[in-house]
Structure formats: C-alpha cells, structure tokens
Motif scaffolding. Structure first.
Motif, short mmCIF file in Angstrom:
data_model
loop_
_atom_site.label_atom_id
_atom_site.label_comp_id
_atom_site.label_asym_id
_atom_site.label_seq_id
_atom_site.Cartn_x
_atom_site.Cartn_y
_atom_site.Cartn_z
N SER A 29 0.78 -1.17 0.22
CA SER A 29 0.16 -0.05 0.05
C SER A 29 1.02 1.36 0.16
CB SER A 29 -1.04 0.07 1.32
OG SER A 29 -1.46 1.21 1.54
N LEU A 30 2.01 1.27 0.88
CA LEU A 30 2.81 2.16 0.77
C LEU A 30 3.29 2.64 -0.78
CD1 LEU A 30 5.56 2.04 3.57
CD2 LEU A 30 3.99 3.97 3.35
N HIS A 31 3.76 1.84 -1.32
CA HIS A 31 4.45 1.89 -2.67
C HIS A 31 3.29 2.02 -3.45
CE1 HIS A 31 6.83 1.14 -6.03
NE2 HIS A 31 5.68 0.51 -6.65
N ALA A 32 2.01 1.43 -3.37
CA ALA A 32 1.04 1.77 -4.75
C ALA A 32 0.36 3.12 -4.32
CB ALA A 32 0.05 0.69 -4.59
N ASP A 33 0.23 3.35 -3.03
CA ASP A 33 -0.64 4.86 -2.77
C ASP A 33 0.57 5.95 -2.78
OD1 ASP A 33 -2.89 2.83 -2.68
OD2 ASP A 33 -2.86 2.87 -0.61
N LYS A 34 1.60 5.75 -2.20
CA LYS A 34 2.48 6.87 -2.11
C LYS A 34 3.65 6.66 -2.86
CE LYS A 34 0.68 9.87 -0.09
NZ LYS A 34 -0.33 10.48 -0.49
N LYS A 35 3.90 5.88 -3.36
CA LYS A 35 5.30 5.62 -4.08
C LYS A 35 6.59 5.47 -3.12
CE LYS A 35 3.95 5.32 -8.43
NZ LYS A 35 2.58 4.46 -7.96
N PHE A 36 6.24 5.22 -1.94
CA PHE A 36 7.23 5.31 -0.91
C PHE A 36 8.01 3.89 -0.73
CE2 PHE A 36 8.75 5.22 3.32
CZ PHE A 36 9.15 6.47 3.78
N ASP A 37 9.33 4.02 -0.70
CA ASP A 37 10.23 2.94 -0.43
C ASP A 37 10.88 2.97 0.78
OD1 ASP A 37 12.17 0.80 -0.69
OD2 ASP A 37 13.23 1.53 -2.75
#
Ligand code: NAP
Length: 291
Positions: free
Chosen positions: A112-120
C-alpha cells in the motif's frame, strides 16, 4: 453437466459481524469468476482448537483476526518466514489437509505504501507509534525492507523496549530502537523521521493524541495511520493541516486481502474493485452511525 465445486473461504474472529472482508473478497471472487465463496465465522476463543481440528479442514483457506492471530500458531503444520518472525498469522491455506500459516498484514502495508504513495522504505528512518501486534508486523517488514532505523514509541515504554530488543536479536542487521510516547527521546526520533506511523488504537472512532510534538517532525515526512475508521483520522487531519503528505489505513486492509486472495486461488484480484467495495461499505456504516 457436472456442477462446479464451490470452495469455501472464511474469516474467523470474535466478534466478527463487523468484518468487511466478506464483501471485499466476494466482489473480487465474482469479478474473477473464481469458484470460491467467502463468509464470516464467529469462533469463540474456547472453540478455536475444535474449529482448527474440524471445520477448518473443510475450508480452502481462511483469514484470522482478533483474538486468534497468535493462538492459531501451535495448531498449524507450517509457517511462512514472515509469519514466524512476526509471531502471528492472518491467513491460513489448507494444502491437502495441512494448515499453513502466513502473515500478509506487513507485506500488505508495504504494498500500500508503494501503490498509494510511491514510498520505498529502503534507507529511511521510521517511527512507529504503538507496540502491539500491528506495530510488530510493521517493524519486521520495514526492517526486512532495509529501513535505516525503526523506532518504536509506546505509551507503556517497557513494552516498546521489549519488542525492539527481541526484534533486534532476531534481525541483527537492522537498527531497532525504543522510546516512550512523549518527551525528549520521541522528539529526537521525530527530528530525522521520514515515515511516521500510528499503530495505536488512538484514532478509532475519531479519538486523538493530546499534545503530539508535531513541530519536531520535518514537513517532508510521510504520516501514515493504519486505523481506517474514520478514514481521515484526527492524527491524519492534524498532519495534513501541517502540510505533511498522508497515507490512509484502508490500503493495508485491501492489500493484505489481495495477497491472501492470491495464496488461496493462485489468481490476482482486482485491487481497485476491492478498495471501492471496502470504501463503499465504510461510507454506508458511517452514514448509519450519523442517523
Ligand atoms: P494491540 O495489539 O491491542 O495494540 C494496541 C496499541 O495501542 C498498544 O501499543 C497500546 O499501548 C496502544 N494504545 C491503546 N490505547 C492507547 C491510548 N489511549 N494512548 C496511547 N496508546 C494507546 O492492537 P493491534 O492489533 O496492534 O491494532 C492496533 C490498531 O491497528 C487497531 O486500531 C486496529 O484496528 C488497527 N489495524 C489496522 C489494520 C489495517 O489493515 N489497516 C490491520 C491491523 C490492525 P500500550 O502498550 O501502552 O497499551
């Protein structure tokens, strides 16, 4: 023509009538034309053992929620690596009569972090508020995803210290720290924080933190809440008001479900449909409460 066999899936917990998982999964199963049906089953703690020996064997798989996530462990044949590290299971698959346990909560959060916020999280400093089951799952997966550090801040500081110590022992390459939910140590951790996550029960039903030191947190820090009722918790509202990017909690629920769906059926679900169905149910609940 022979009738298609319908495989049964479920979520077990106590209480369970509030669960939105049946609606979310059945919508995705229908869309894929998969011969499965998903239902909510109330299993009281004293009935768990009998359930796992009996009815569980007739299901293709099931989700596990409060209060059984840890209690199921000794009754499973095998555990996936992350479930073993987290010490809790939210997904079980029945492989020819053998029950195998997974934990998709943490991986679902990362997706969800990746899909929703592009956060790695790689190389990032993370502060987790809370030291319960959800905090543990997130601390494990964020450490495995190479976060630079994970600080666990809890109302009961001893519990945070214990969790950080135990995970540091099990994940020796990771940096796990602990502090109280207030005071200098929390402020120091916040000053360099890239991702701040609320995993406490504060926010449920609209409750909020009193005197949170927002001024210490850099404006660029992503603020995330895994509580999703309400979707925009007072914690996220306060963060938004201060100009922080925010990450809402329903994404974790959707992606942990999507991963479980794949484990049971071998198919990729329509994640957007799952989220739509979930948000629709949440807004119906909210409008009923408002009446
Ligand atoms: P838990 O094991 O019971 O832990 C609760 C945590 O909240 C503890 O750290 C506790 O601190 C803290 N807490 C409770 N009341 C507090 C208060 N008034 N002030 C400060 N801290 C407080 O619960 P959990 O299973 O980790 O779940 C935590 C939350 O995450 C729940 O709201 C749950 O609905 C949500 N959740 C969401 C998802 C999702 O998919 N989005 C998945 C799992 C959980 P002490 O140790 O001091 O008691």
């Amino acid at each position: 023509m022979p009738k298609t066999k319908i495989h049964r899936l479920a979520v077990i917990g106590d209480p369970i009538s509030h669960s939105l998982s049946p609606a979310m999964h059945n919508a995705a199963l229908r869309k894929r034309g998969a011969p499965f049906r998903y239902e909510a089953l109330r299993v009281a703690p004293e009935k768990l053992k009998a359930f796992l020996k009996g009815k569980a064997r007739t299901l293709a798989g099931f989700n596990v929620t409060v209060p059984h996530k840890e209690a199921v462990l000794p009754h499973l044949k095998r555990l996936a690596y992350e479930a073993e590290l987290i010490g809790a299971v939210n997904t079980v698959v029945n492989r020819n009569g053998e029950l195998v346990g997974f934990n998709t909560d943490g991986a679902g959060y990362l997706m969800s972090l990746h899909a929703d916020k592009k956060f790695d999280p790689r190389g990032k400093r993370v502060v987790i508020l809370g030291a319960g089951g959800a905090a543990r799952a997130l601390a494990v997966v964020l450490s495995l995803a190479h976060a630079r550090s994970v600080t666990i801040a809890n109302r009961t500081p001893k519990r945070a210290a214990q969790l950080a110590r135990e995970l540091a022992f099990r994940l020796p390459k990771s940096k796990l720290l602990a502090c109280p939910l207030e005071g200098k140590a929390l402020e120091t951790a916040l000053k360099t924080c890239d991702l701040l996550i609320n995993t406490t029960r504060v926010g449920l039903g609209g409750t909020s933190f009193v005197d949170f030191p927002w001024e210490k947190l850099p404006r660029r820090a992503l603020v995330s809440d895994i509580v999703y009722t309400p979707r925009l918790t007072p914690f996220l509202k306060a963060a938004k008001k201060r100009g922080h990017p925010i990450h809402t909690g329903e994404g974790m629920l959707v992606f942990q479900g999507a991963l479980a769906f794949e484990i049971w059926t071998g198919l990729k679900p329509d994640v957007r449909l799952m989220r739509r169905e979930l948000l629709r149910r949440l807004s119906v609940k909210k409008s009923r409460r408002g009446r």
